[in-house]
Design a protein around this motif. Structure first.
Motif, PDB file in Angstrom:
ATOM      1  N   GLY A 212       0.838  -1.181   0.000  1.00 19.03           N
ATOM      2  CA  GLY A 212       0.000   0.000   0.000  1.00 19.03           C
ATOM      3  C   GLY A 212       0.880   1.240   0.000  1.00 19.03           C
ATOM      4  N   SER A 213       0.611   2.161   0.903  1.00 22.62           N
ATOM      5  CA  SER A 213       1.398   3.394   0.988  1.00 22.62           C
ATOM      6  C   SER A 213       2.577   3.274   1.940  1.00 22.62           C
ATOM      7  CB  SER A 213       0.496   4.549   1.439  1.00 22.62           C
ATOM      8  OG  SER A 213      -0.032   4.294   2.734  1.00 22.62           O
ATOM      9  N   THR A 214       2.774   2.094   2.524  1.00 22.83           N
ATOM     10  CA  THR A 214       3.869   1.881   3.468  1.00 22.83           C
ATOM     11  C   THR A 214       5.070   1.274   2.766  1.00 22.83           C
ATOM     12  OG1 THR A 214       2.324   1.546   5.305  1.00 22.83           O
ATOM     13  CG2 THR A 214       4.574   0.721   5.607  1.00 22.83           C
ATOM     14  N   SER A 215       6.253   1.803   3.061  1.00 17.81           N
ATOM     15  CA  SER A 215       7.499   1.221   2.548  1.00 17.81           C
ATOM     16  C   SER A 215       8.083   0.290   3.603  1.00 17.81           C
ATOM     17  CB  SER A 215       8.518   2.325   2.233  1.00 17.81           C
ATOM     18  OG  SER A 215       8.053   3.185   1.229  1.00 17.81           O
ATOM     19  N   TYR A 216       8.281  -0.967   3.224  1.00 21.89           N
ATOM     20  CA  TYR A 216       8.985  -1.917   4.088  1.00 21.89           C
ATOM     21  C   TYR A 216      10.430  -2.014   3.620  1.00 21.89           C
ATOM     22  CZ  TYR A 216       4.896  -3.584   6.639  1.00 21.89           C
ATOM     23  OH  TYR A 216       3.805  -3.669   7.464  1.00 21.89           O
ATOM     24  N   ILE A 217      11.355  -1.967   4.563  1.00 25.42           N
ATOM     25  CA  ILE A 217      12.782  -2.019   4.270  1.00 25.42           C
ATOM     26  C   ILE A 217      13.302  -3.410   4.614  1.00 25.42           C
ATOM     27  CG2 ILE A 217      15.025  -0.959   4.660  1.00 25.42           C
ATOM     28  CD1 ILE A 217      12.905   0.927   3.467  1.00 25.42           C
ATOM     29  N   TRP A 218      14.084  -3.979   3.712  1.00 23.03           N
ATOM     30  CA  TRP A 218      14.767  -5.251   3.942  1.00 23.03           C
ATOM     31  C   TRP A 218      16.250  -4.953   4.181  1.00 23.03           C
ATOM     32  CZ3 TRP A 218      12.727 -10.321   3.649  1.00 23.03           C
ATOM     33  CH2 TRP A 218      11.391 -10.422   3.226  1.00 23.03           C
ATOM     34  N   THR A 219      16.813  -5.526   5.237  1.00 25.77           N
ATOM     35  CA  THR A 219      18.237  -5.372   5.511  1.00 25.77           C
ATOM     36  C   THR A 219      18.788  -6.651   6.124  1.00 25.77           C
ATOM     37  OG1 THR A 219      18.067  -4.612   7.819  1.00 25.77           O
ATOM     38  CG2 THR A 219      17.884  -2.921   6.101  1.00 25.77           C
ATOM     39  N   GLU A 220      20.099  -6.701   6.229  1.00 27.09           N
ATOM     40  CA  GLU A 220      20.733  -7.697   7.082  1.00 27.09           C
ATOM     41  C   GLU A 220      20.511  -7.296   8.532  1.00 27.09           C
ATOM     42  OE1 GLU A 220      25.260  -6.980   7.101  1.00 27.09           O
ATOM     43  OE2 GLU A 220      24.481  -5.676   5.507  1.00 27.09           O
ATOM     44  N   THR A 221      20.678  -8.239   9.469  1.00 22.87           N
ATOM     45  CA  THR A 221      20.554  -7.925  10.884  1.00 22.87           C
ATOM     46  C   THR A 221      21.335  -8.960  11.689  1.00 22.87           C
ATOM     47  OG1 THR A 221      18.982  -7.328  12.642  1.00 22.87           O
ATOM     48  CG2 THR A 221      18.420  -9.242  11.279  1.00 22.87           C
ATOM     49  N   ASP A 222      21.310  -8.805  13.023  1.00 20.39           N
ATOM     50  CA  ASP A 222      22.032  -9.707  13.933  1.00 20.39           C
ATOM     51  C   ASP A 222      23.524  -9.701  13.606  1.00 20.39           C
ATOM     52  OD1 ASP A 222      22.585 -11.607  15.889  1.00 20.39           O
ATOM     53  OD2 ASP A 222      22.031 -13.299  14.605  1.00 20.39           O
ATOM     54  N   VAL A 223      24.166  -8.554  13.820  1.00 21.50           N
ATOM     55  CA  VAL A 223      25.548  -8.364  13.395  1.00 21.50           C
ATOM     56  C   VAL A 223      26.497  -9.341  14.071  1.00 21.50           C
ATOM     57  CG1 VAL A 223      26.087  -6.615  15.171  1.00 21.50           C
ATOM     58  CG2 VAL A 223      27.339  -6.633  12.994  1.00 21.50           C
ATOM     59  N   ASP A 224      27.453  -9.823  13.304  1.00 21.28           N
ATOM     60  CA  ASP A 224      28.611 -10.538  13.827  1.00 21.28           C
ATOM     61  C   ASP A 224      29.704  -9.480  13.984  1.00 21.28           C
ATOM     62  OD1 ASP A 224      30.898 -12.000  14.308  1.00 21.28           O
ATOM     63  OD2 ASP A 224      30.546 -13.465  12.716  1.00 21.28           O
ATOM     64  N   THR A 225      30.020  -9.102  15.210  1.00 20.89           N
ATOM     65  CA  THR A 225      30.960  -7.996  15.419  1.00 20.89           C
ATOM     66  C   THR A 225      32.388  -8.353  15.024  1.00 20.89           C
ATOM     67  OG1 THR A 225      31.197  -8.649  17.745  1.00 20.89           O
ATOM     68  CG2 THR A 225      29.575  -6.921  17.231  1.00 20.89           C
ATOM     69  N   ALA A 226      32.648  -9.628  14.718  1.00 22.96           N
ATOM     70  CA  ALA A 226      33.979  -9.998  14.230  1.00 22.96           C
ATOM     71  C   ALA A 226      34.228  -9.443  12.833  1.00 22.96           C
ATOM     72  CB  ALA A 226      34.143 -11.516  14.236  1.00 22.96           C
ATOM     73  N   ASN A 227      33.146  -9.304  12.043  1.00 23.10           N
ATOM     74  CA  ASN A 227      33.313  -8.804  10.676  1.00 23.10           C
ATOM     75  C   ASN A 227      32.352  -7.665  10.324  1.00 23.10           C
ATOM     76  OD1 ASN A 227      30.835 -10.106  10.220  1.00 23.10           O
ATOM     77  ND2 ASN A 227      31.814 -11.929   9.356  1.00 23.10           N
ATOM     78  N   GLY A 228      31.441  -7.325  11.221  1.00 25.99           N
ATOM     79  CA  GLY A 228      30.510  -6.238  10.979  1.00 25.99           C
ATOM     80  C   GLY A 228      29.384  -6.569  10.036  1.00 25.99           C
ATOM     81  N   ARG A 229      29.196  -7.867   9.730  1.00 26.32           N
ATOM     82  CA  ARG A 229      28.165  -8.286   8.775  1.00 26.32           C
ATOM     83  C   ARG A 229      27.003  -8.979   9.493  1.00 26.32           C
ATOM     84  NH1 ARG A 229      32.046  -5.481   6.289  1.00 26.32           N
ATOM     85  NH2 ARG A 229      32.092  -5.748   4.050  1.00 26.32           N
ATOM     86  N   GLY A 230      25.831  -8.948   8.833  1.00 23.73           N
ATOM     87  CA  GLY A 230      24.649  -9.545   9.422  1.00 23.73           C
ATOM     88  C   GLY A 230      24.597 -11.053   9.259  1.00 23.73           C
ATOM     89  N   ARG A 231      24.062 -11.736  10.287  1.00 21.88           N
ATOM     90  CA  ARG A 231      23.939 -13.198  10.259  1.00 21.88           C
ATOM     91  C   ARG A 231      22.555 -13.663   9.853  1.00 21.88           C
ATOM     92  NH1 ARG A 231      27.192 -13.954  15.946  1.00 21.88           N
ATOM     93  NH2 ARG A 231      25.751 -12.266  16.499  1.00 21.88           N
ATOM     94  N   GLN A 232      21.622 -12.702   9.667  1.00 24.61           N
ATOM     95  CA  GLN A 232      20.258 -13.015   9.262  1.00 24.61           C
ATOM     96  C   GLN A 232      19.741 -11.827   8.439  1.00 24.61           C
ATOM     97  OE1 GLN A 232      17.827 -15.283  12.318  1.00 24.61           O
ATOM     98  NE2 GLN A 232      19.251 -14.246  13.714  1.00 24.61           N
ATOM     99  N   ILE A 233      18.505 -11.934   7.965  1.00 24.08           N
ATOM    100  CA  ILE A 233      17.858 -10.815   7.281  1.00 24.08           C
ATOM    101  C   ILE A 233      16.568 -10.474   8.004  1.00 24.08           C
ATOM    102  CG2 ILE A 233      18.862 -11.330   5.025  1.00 24.08           C
ATOM    103  CD1 ILE A 233      16.144 -12.567   4.240  1.00 24.08           C
ATOM    104  N   CYS A 234      16.044  -9.286   7.715  1.00 27.45           N
ATOM    105  CA  CYS A 234      14.805  -8.853   8.356  1.00 27.45           C
ATOM    106  C   CYS A 234      14.062  -7.882   7.449  1.00 27.45           C
ATOM    107  CB  CYS A 234      15.088  -8.203   9.713  1.00 27.45           C
ATOM    108  SG  CYS A 234      15.989  -6.625   9.601  1.00 27.45           S
ATOM    109  N   ARG A 235      12.854  -7.543   7.875  1.00 33.70           N
ATOM    110  CA  ARG A 235      11.972  -6.636   7.128  1.00 33.70           C
ATOM    111  C   ARG A 235      11.158  -5.845   8.133  1.00 33.70           C
ATOM    112  NH1 ARG A 235       6.507  -7.481   5.963  1.00 33.70           N
ATOM    113  NH2 ARG A 235       5.666  -6.652   4.004  1.00 33.70           N
ATOM    114  N   PHE A 236      11.034  -4.532   7.925  1.00 31.21           N
ATOM    115  CA  PHE A 236      10.310  -3.691   8.875  1.00 31.21           C
ATOM    116  C   PHE A 236       9.782  -2.458   8.153  1.00 31.21           C
ATOM    117  CE2 PHE A 236      14.851  -2.853   8.963  1.00 31.21           C
ATOM    118  CZ  PHE A 236      14.910  -1.494   8.699  1.00 31.21           C
ATOM    119  N   PRO A 237       8.717  -1.849   8.661  1.00 35.03           N
ATOM    120  CA  PRO A 237       8.179  -0.645   8.010  1.00 35.03           C
ATOM    121  C   PRO A 237       9.045   0.571   8.294  1.00 35.03           C
ATOM    122  CG  PRO A 237       6.906  -1.169   9.972  1.00 35.03           C
ATOM    123  CD  PRO A 237       7.870  -2.307   9.778  1.00 35.03           C
TER     124      PRO A 237
END
Length: 323
Positions: free
Chosen positions: A124-149
């Motif tokens: 609809g009129s809402t934008s959902y953003i997809w990103t990586e999440t659950d950072v691994d601080t050893a490399n700064g990268r996400g260990r999973q993905i997520c979606r949120f408005p």
């Protein structure tokens, strides 16, 4: 810009919307895979370069890592590391920009990842953003993905979103959204390199990753050149690589390259070393995304960071020739 006005660029209709509620992942020990994706046209890598905007500040002075379009709602979002925190903390700043490059809003994501690739999905009129999440601080990268408005001014933590790990033994996850064809791409690392799975966007948004529409190992690109972004459009995947100029602009050192991969054929079918934005100071390839709800309005965008340390800026260019 080419002879298509910015107003004309923004008026495409008929995008595929893939709504779905957040939910728990659907378990599947042996995911179902389809034989091939329906064949589509592809962007021509050597086509005319069109400039969208140049040297625009974001909500924060660090390098733009990625960007995404919500095509039906004509919105643009960018991702970068948050300036007040350590690089491997996984803290991300998202900016919303107008199509002329003016900042309209921002969000903070705490403990998410590096923002190598983000996606946007209209419900609809809402934008959902997809990103990586659950950072691994050893490399700064996400260990999973997520979606949120999208929520202007909000700060979200990784613990506040529903997370999915589509490949149980994968790591370093990043998403890409193909709005036109209603698909989600997930890039992830295995012991032998980077791989990409393609899912139904609607199913993925509902937490169902049991059917893999396509899966492939990312092909070898240019040895020693940093990977900087990727995108999906139909039956093709696109990759973007390049490092910053060493010091002042020097186009003889340019190594920013666009790649097109035919998912069904399992091979690179086109590539091009681009000098777009060659006069930019710093000029580091950053981010790739597709805008458009039809072939006529489709644009493959690729970005650069510019400026000096402490005052990095965003620049977007695009290709719009399909073959």
């Amino acid at each position: 810009m080419d002879n298509l006005s910015r107003r004309g660029l923004l008026t495409g209709a008929g995008a595929i919307l893939a709504a779905g509620s957040l939910g728990a992942p659907t378990a599947s020990a042996r995911p179902v895979r389809t034989a091939a994706l329906p064949a589509t046209k592809r962007f021509k890598m050597s086509a005319t370069t069109n400039e969208f905007f140049r040297h625009k500040p974001l909500w924060g002075p660090r390098v733009m890592q990625s960007f995404a379009f919500d095509t039906p709602n004509n919105r643009l979002f960018t991702g970068q590391l948050r300036s007040e925190t350590a690089e491997n903390s996984g803290d991300i700043t998202l900016s919303q920009l107008s199509f002329s490059g003016t900042v309209l809003g921002h969000m903070y994501l705490t403990g998410f990842g590096h923002a190598v690739s983000i996606g946007a999905q209209a419900v609809g009129s809402t934008s959902y953003i997809w990103t990586e999440t659950d950072v691994d601080t050893a490399n700064g990268r996400g260990r999973q993905i997520c979606r949120f408005p999208w929520r202007n001014g909000a700060t979200m933590t990784s613990s506040s979103v529903t997370k999915w790990k589509p490949v149980s033994n994968g790591s370093v996850f990043t998403p890409a959204v193909d709005q036109r064809f209603g698909r989600l791409g997930v890039r992830y690392a295995l012991s032998d390199g980077m791989h990409i799975n393609v899912y139904s966007l609607a199913a993925a948004a509902a937490g169902d990753y049991s059917t893999v529409l396509a899966t492939f190992k990312q092909p070898s690109l240019t040895s020693g050149v940093p990977f900087q972004g990727w995108a999906l459009y139909g039956s093709y995947a696109y990759f973007w690589e390049g490092s910053a100029y060493p010091g002042e602009p020097d186009e003889t050192k340019a190594n920013s390259k666009l790649w097109c991969y035919d998912i069904n054929a399992g091979q690179i079918v086109d590539s091009f070393l681009t000098l777009a934005g060659k006069s930019l100071t710093y000029r580091e390839a950053e981010g790739m995304a597709v805008y458009g709800s039809t072939d006529a309005t489709a644009r493959l965008f690729f970005g650069f960071a510019s400026g000096v340390a402490g005052d990095r800026r965003a620049n977007l260019f695009y290709r719009n020739d399909l073959v």
